[in-house]
Design an enzyme around this catalytic site. Sequence first.
Site, PDB file in Angstrom:
ATOM      1  N   ASN A   1      66.308-128.459  86.594  1.00  0.00           N
ATOM      2  CA  ASN A   1      67.030-127.187  86.681  1.00  0.00           C
ATOM      3  C   ASN A   1      68.510-127.402  86.981  1.00  0.00           C
ATOM      4  O   ASN A   1      69.017-127.038  88.037  1.00  0.00           O
ATOM      5  CB  ASN A   1      66.415-126.289  87.746  1.00  0.00           C
TER       6      ASN A   1
ATOM      7  N   HIS B   1      55.039-125.186  88.301  1.00  0.00           N
ATOM      8  CA  HIS B   1      55.405-124.396  89.502  1.00  0.00           C
ATOM      9  C   HIS B   1      54.615-123.102  89.348  1.00  0.00           C
ATOM     10  O   HIS B   1      54.924-122.298  88.476  1.00  0.00           O
ATOM     11  CB  HIS B   1      56.912-124.135  89.505  1.00  0.00           C
TER      12      HIS B   1
ATOM     13  N   ASP C   1      60.617-130.948  98.404  1.00  0.00           N
ATOM     14  CA  ASP C   1      61.190-129.790  97.715  1.00  0.00           C
ATOM     15  C   ASP C   1      62.659-129.651  98.114  1.00  0.00           C
ATOM     16  O   ASP C   1      63.137-128.570  98.471  1.00  0.00           O
ATOM     17  CB  ASP C   1      60.414-128.510  98.028  1.00  0.00           C
TER      18      ASP C   1
END
Lengths: 431, 317
Positions: free
Chosen positions: A100, A185, A311
Site C-alpha cells: 500500500n 485482510h 502490523d
Amino acid sequence: MKEKYLINARIIDPKNQVDVIGGLIIDENGKIKASGKKITIQNLPSDSEILDLKNQILIPGLVDMRVFVGEPGYEYKENFRTLSDAALSGGVTSVVSMPNTLPVIDNVSMVDFLKRRGRDKSKINIFPAASLTKNTDGKQMTEFGLLKRKGIAAFTDGTKTVQDPQLMSRIMSFASQSESLIMQHAEDNILSKGGLINDGEISTRLGLQGIPSLAEKIIVERDLSFLEEYFCRYHISQVSSEKTVSTIRLAKKAGKIFSAGVSINNLSLNENDIGDFRTFLKLSPPLRTENDRLALIEGVNDGSIDVIVSDHKPQDEESKRLTFAQAATGAAGVETLLPLALELYHNNSIKLDKLIATMTSNPAKILQINKGSLDTGNDADLCILDINKPWVVKQHELKSKSKNTPIEDRKLQGIVTNTFVKGKNVFCRNK
Amino acid sequence: MAIIKKPKAVKIKQNHLLGIQDLSFSDVSEIINEAKTFIQLNRSSSKKMDLLRGKTQINLFFEPSTRTQSSFELAGKRLGADVMSMNIVNSAIKKGETLIDTAMTLNAMHPDIIVIRHQDSGAPNLLSQKVNCAVINAGDGRREHPTQALLDALTIINRRGKVEGLKIAICGDILHSRVARSNIYLMNMLGAEVNIVAPKTLLPHSIERLGVKVFTDMKKGLDKCDIVMMLRLQNERMQGSFLPSPREYYEYFGLTPDKISVAKKDALIMHPGPMNRGVEIDTNLADDINRSVIREQVELGVAVRMACLKLFCKKIS
C-alpha cells in the site's frame, strides 16, 4: 570476516525444538556453521572472535509478516533506513512489506525499485508483497507468476479486502498455478462502512460507529469455502475476534490447509485502551473486547493462529492529530513486537517456545523462506535478548520515523540487546 | 418547585463541559440551580446582565443548527459577553485547515469560552486539550449533547419538582442520537428509571449496559411512564436503509394518542427538535398544551446555557 563464536547463551530454536545452554558459530560467510551445547568456552580456537552472551537468550532473527514502509510515496512516514533501524532494535531481521504505497506495488518494475532501495538503505531482509489487484482497486488481478519470479513473497491488498467474490475465487484459482501466497485482510467493506472501532459498549459510549466482528468472520468463511474448490496457499493476515478464531479452529480441525496471523496489538490491548479518543489506538482490524483478546491467545496456544505480526503502520503526527473519525489508522510497532509479546510469556499466557515460533519459524514456513531458524547453513540472522530486563516504552526513544506507538509509557520486561544479520552485529543496545 | 438539594458551595471541578459523563451529581445540581435563577430573568422585560461583561464567547458550529446556536448566542448576550458566531461554510476549515489549527488560531484571540458543535464524536475533547479557555460541547457526533440533557432535566424539574423516581421513556433513533446518550446518563444520575424504545436497527450495541431497559414495542416501553421523550429520526446521518419507510416507522414507533394512552395520564411529551411531524410524533400531540412541553424546553434551554456559560467561564478566570 572472521569466524564468530557466541557462547554462554540459552539457545531457543523452535523449528528444531532446541532449548539448550550453549553456543553458536558463525562462519566467515555470515552463515550458521554450528550451534548447540557443545560449543563452550573450553573448545574454542584461540584466534577467533568470541562474544560471551552471559546467559542471555539467543533466538533466530524475527520474521514480521506485516510491515508498512513509506517508500515509495510516504517517505515522510517511514523509509527503508528508519524501518531498518526500528526493526533491528526489536530483533526483527526479515519483514514482509505491504504494497500500500504510492504508487501501489502492483507491477514488475516496482519490484526492482523496492529491492534496490531495500538493499541500499536497509540492513534487514525485505520480502516485498505485491497487491492482489491492480492499484488495490479490487477489480483486476495482478501478474502473480511474473511478480513472484521477480521476488515477490506474497500477495495481498494490505489494508483492503477483495470484496468481489467472483474475483476472489478466480484469484485463488489462478494464483495456485504459480503457487503464490495469498494473504487476505479480512473485512467486509459494506458491514464495516463508516466504522471506527469495535462495535460494542465502548463504541456506544464514545458515539463512534462500530465495526462488527461479523464483518471479519464473513470474509473468512467465504474464503475458506472457496478454498475447498480452489486450493491455494492462503493466509488470513490478521484475526481480531473470538468468532473468527472459532471459525478457523473448526476449519483446521476439518483438515483445511491455510494459516492465520494476529497483530500483537490485538493480543495485548483491548477496546478499553482507546480511552478518551486516543487516535493512536485507531487500528485495523479494531481492538475488540477483553473476551476477544483472550480468545486470540487461546487461538495462538491451540495452533488456530500461526503467526504474530507487528502490523507496523507508521503515521506522521499530522495524520493522527485529528478527530478520531478523521485520524489515520495504524500504529508503529516493529521495534516493540518482541518485548510486547514477551509480556504474554511473563504473564503465563503463552509458552516461550510457542511465542517465539509465531515470530520466527512459523512465518518462515508460510513464506517458504530459509529464515526463522538456526539451521546450519542459514544466514546468521540472530536476535539476542535479555528476557527479564524491565524498561518503559517512550515515544521519543523509538527509532521509527513516526512515533505513533499505542503503548506509550507501558512497562515491559525483556529487551533486545543485539541483532545479527548475515553474521554481522548490526545492532547493539547501549547499556 | 426546587427539590434538588442545594449543594454546599461546591465548585464544578471540570474546566470544560464536554459531556454529562464527566459531571458529578453536585456539578449537575449547581448548574440546574443556577439555571433556575435565570428563568425569571428571561421572562422579564429587562433581560440583560453584565456577569460576563468583557468576556468573549466564540460559537464554533461545524454542523447546521438553529435552536442550539441561537440559544447559546442569546445566553451569552444576555449575560453581557461579546459573542461571535463562526460561519464555518466560509471559514478556513473548508479550505483544509484542521480542527487543531483552527483551535490554535482562535486561541490566539483570547476567547474565554468556546462553544463547539462538530459532526465527529470527541471533537470537543480534542479542542479542549489545545485551548486555554473553557470549551462547551453543543453536540458532538453521536456522543453527547450535555446542555440538551440539562435543559430537559430542568424542564422536568420545573414541571414535576424532581427527576428522582420518575419513569422516563426515550423513543426513536437512539443509534444516531447524542441527545439520547446524554439523557440516559443524566436521568440515571438523577435517579430516574429509563426505558429505551426503538426498532432494533436503531439501537446501539450493548445499550443496556448504560443502565436502561430496552423495548421494541412502544406500548410496553411507555407503560406507566411519567415522561415520554421523542427523538428525531436523523435521516441525514443514516447511511443505507434502516427502516422500510417513514409510514411503517410511524405505525410502530410514532407517538400517537393510542400509544401514549398506556403512559401515565399526566405524562409529559418532550422532543429536542426539530420535529418530523407525522413521522415520529402525531402533530396534534406535539401541540397539545396540556402534555407537550416542547416549547418550554426551548425556553429553558436559554436559562441552562446561561448557567453553563457563567459557571464554566468563571472556572477559567
